[in-house]
Design a protein around this motif. Structure first.
Motif, PDB file in Angstrom:
ATOM      1  N   HIS A 124      -2.946   5.174  -3.961  1.00 16.54           N
ATOM      2  CA  HIS A 124      -3.992   6.192  -4.073  1.00 16.54           C
ATOM      3  C   HIS A 124      -3.371   7.508  -4.519  1.00 16.54           C
ATOM      4  O   HIS A 124      -2.330   7.919  -4.000  1.00 16.54           O
ATOM      5  CB  HIS A 124      -4.699   6.398  -2.728  1.00 16.54           C
ATOM      6  CG  HIS A 124      -5.623   7.579  -2.706  1.00 16.54           C
ATOM      7  ND1 HIS A 124      -5.375   8.712  -1.970  1.00 16.54           N
ATOM      8  CD2 HIS A 124      -6.798   7.810  -3.359  1.00 16.54           C
ATOM      9  CE1 HIS A 124      -6.353   9.579  -2.155  1.00 16.54           C
ATOM     10  NE2 HIS A 124      -7.223   9.063  -2.993  1.00 16.54           N
ATOM     11  N   GLU A 137       0.713   5.453  -0.051  1.00 19.33           N
ATOM     12  CA  GLU A 137      -0.146   6.603   0.245  1.00 19.33           C
ATOM     13  C   GLU A 137      -0.021   7.678  -0.825  1.00 19.33           C
ATOM     14  O   GLU A 137       0.938   7.714  -1.599  1.00 19.33           O
ATOM     15  CB  GLU A 137       0.256   7.175   1.614  1.00 19.33           C
ATOM     16  CG  GLU A 137      -0.779   8.085   2.238  1.00 19.33           C
ATOM     17  CD  GLU A 137      -2.035   7.313   2.635  1.00 19.33           C
ATOM     18  OE1 GLU A 137      -3.102   7.658   2.075  1.00 19.33           O
ATOM     19  OE2 GLU A 137      -1.968   6.409   3.480  1.00 19.33           O
ATOM     20  N   TYR A 164       0.836  -1.200   0.000  1.00 18.68           N
ATOM     21  CA  TYR A 164       0.000   0.000   0.000  1.00 18.68           C
ATOM     22  C   TYR A 164       0.874   1.255   0.000  1.00 18.68           C
ATOM     23  O   TYR A 164       1.761   1.399   0.839  1.00 18.68           O
ATOM     24  CB  TYR A 164      -0.923  -0.004   1.224  1.00 18.68           C
ATOM     25  CG  TYR A 164      -2.043  -1.013   1.113  1.00 18.68           C
ATOM     26  CD1 TYR A 164      -3.314  -0.614   0.710  1.00 18.68           C
ATOM     27  CD2 TYR A 164      -1.833  -2.365   1.375  1.00 18.68           C
ATOM     28  CE1 TYR A 164      -4.346  -1.531   0.592  1.00 18.68           C
ATOM     29  CE2 TYR A 164      -2.859  -3.294   1.256  1.00 18.68           C
ATOM     30  CZ  TYR A 164      -4.111  -2.864   0.863  1.00 18.68           C
ATOM     31  OH  TYR A 164      -5.137  -3.778   0.735  1.00 18.68           O
ATOM     32  N   MET A 207      -4.704   4.832   3.138  1.00 15.17           N
ATOM     33  CA  MET A 207      -4.223   3.533   2.688  1.00 15.17           C
ATOM     34  C   MET A 207      -3.929   2.589   3.848  1.00 15.17           C
ATOM     35  O   MET A 207      -4.026   1.369   3.712  1.00 15.17           O
ATOM     36  CB  MET A 207      -2.983   3.704   1.809  1.00 15.17           C
ATOM     37  CG  MET A 207      -3.242   4.493   0.541  1.00 15.17           C
ATOM     38  SD  MET A 207      -4.565   3.779  -0.489  1.00 15.17           S
ATOM     39  CE  MET A 207      -3.698   2.416  -1.252  1.00 15.17           C
TER      40      MET A 207
END
Length: 267
Positions: A152, A58, A56, A81
């Motif tokens: 993201h 951010e 993940y 995230m």
């Protein structure tokens, strides 16, 4: 008339107070660690039920508190995230970007940090190469059978740029990803990120075949049209999430999105 004047004064005082309230720093969860690559990276791993690793990444956080003010610390106070990873039963790694989260984890303090790394050079060669090195160091100690990069916004930018250099990565997932940084800068009349790399320039053959790109139909920061224009050049399509904007509602839709991620990588 007097009542209207008093309401106006009250609103001005309230606005001033809102502008001066300090951002509450993010508190590092128990188990957070540091990966030393070219820069220092915040890392938080999560055990899971699969042998695949979901990484993940951010978004950009708060590089500019206002349009003409550069942040001293760009870290988000409420990392989305990290919340998404907590809802994922797969083995996970939350991998921080260079110079982020040092307020919450003093071991991340890095003399190399410069504001360029979260402004014009936020997706630069320096940043991408350190992210790749940090993830490879993690993988040496925690082998995985397949790696998905999930990013993201600006984290989606980095996911694309990292995947182009990592044969270990076999899936890219972006949520409101900034996949054409020049088109994004033109849309908002921002100064171009001249020190950064642009995913739109990546050749198709350096990216994994498994890709999922999601955009919110109400996102006016990175409208789906920008992303789709970039993806169309590579023969891909964006998936639209209804009633979602740049930050809102990804958590609410995460179960459905995660099911698509897992389905694409199912044996």
């Amino acid at each position: 008339m007097i009542q209207r004047y008093l309401i106006l004064i009250a609103n001005i005082v309230l606005l001033a107070a809102c502008q001066t309230l300090p951002q509450q720093p993010f508190t590092a969860p128990q188990g957070a660690s540091v990966i030393n690559a070219n820069f220092k990276h915040f890392a938080l791993s999560q055990p899971g039920t699969s042998t695949r690793l979901h990484v993940y990444i951010e978004g950009d956080g708060v590089p500019f508190p206002s349009r003409f003010q550069i942040a001293k610390d760009p870290s988000p106070s409420n990392p989305m995230m990290l919340k998404l990873m907590e809802l994922d039963t797969s083995k996970g790694l939350y991998l921080g970007r260079p110079c982020y989260f040092s307020r919450s984890l003093p071991a991340l303090t890095d003399e190399q940090c410069d504001s360029k790394l979260w402004t014009s050079a936020r997706y630069s060669e320096e940043v991408v190469s350190s992210m790749v090195l940090a993830l490879r160091q993690y993988l040496r100690e925690h082998p995985a059978q397949g790696v998905s990069l999930i990013g993201h916004s600006g984290g989606g930018t980095l996911a694309m740029l990292m995947a182009a250099r990592m044969g270990e990565v076999d899936q890219i997932v972006t949520l409101a990803g900034n996949l054409d940084i020049d088109a994004w800068a033109r849309l908002h009349h921002y100064t171009a990120l001249k020190d950064s790399l642009n995913p739109v320039e990546l050749p198709v053959n350096v990216l994994p075949r498994k890709q999922l790109h999601f955009g919110g139909d109400k996102d006016d920061n990175i409208p789906p049209e920008i992303t789709q224009a970039m993806l169309a050049r590579k023969g891909l399509q964006i998936k639209i999430i209804k009633n979602a904007d740049h930050n809102c509602c990804w958590l609410a839709n995460w179960g459905e999105i995660l099911a698509q991620i897992n389905q694409q990588t199912a044996p």
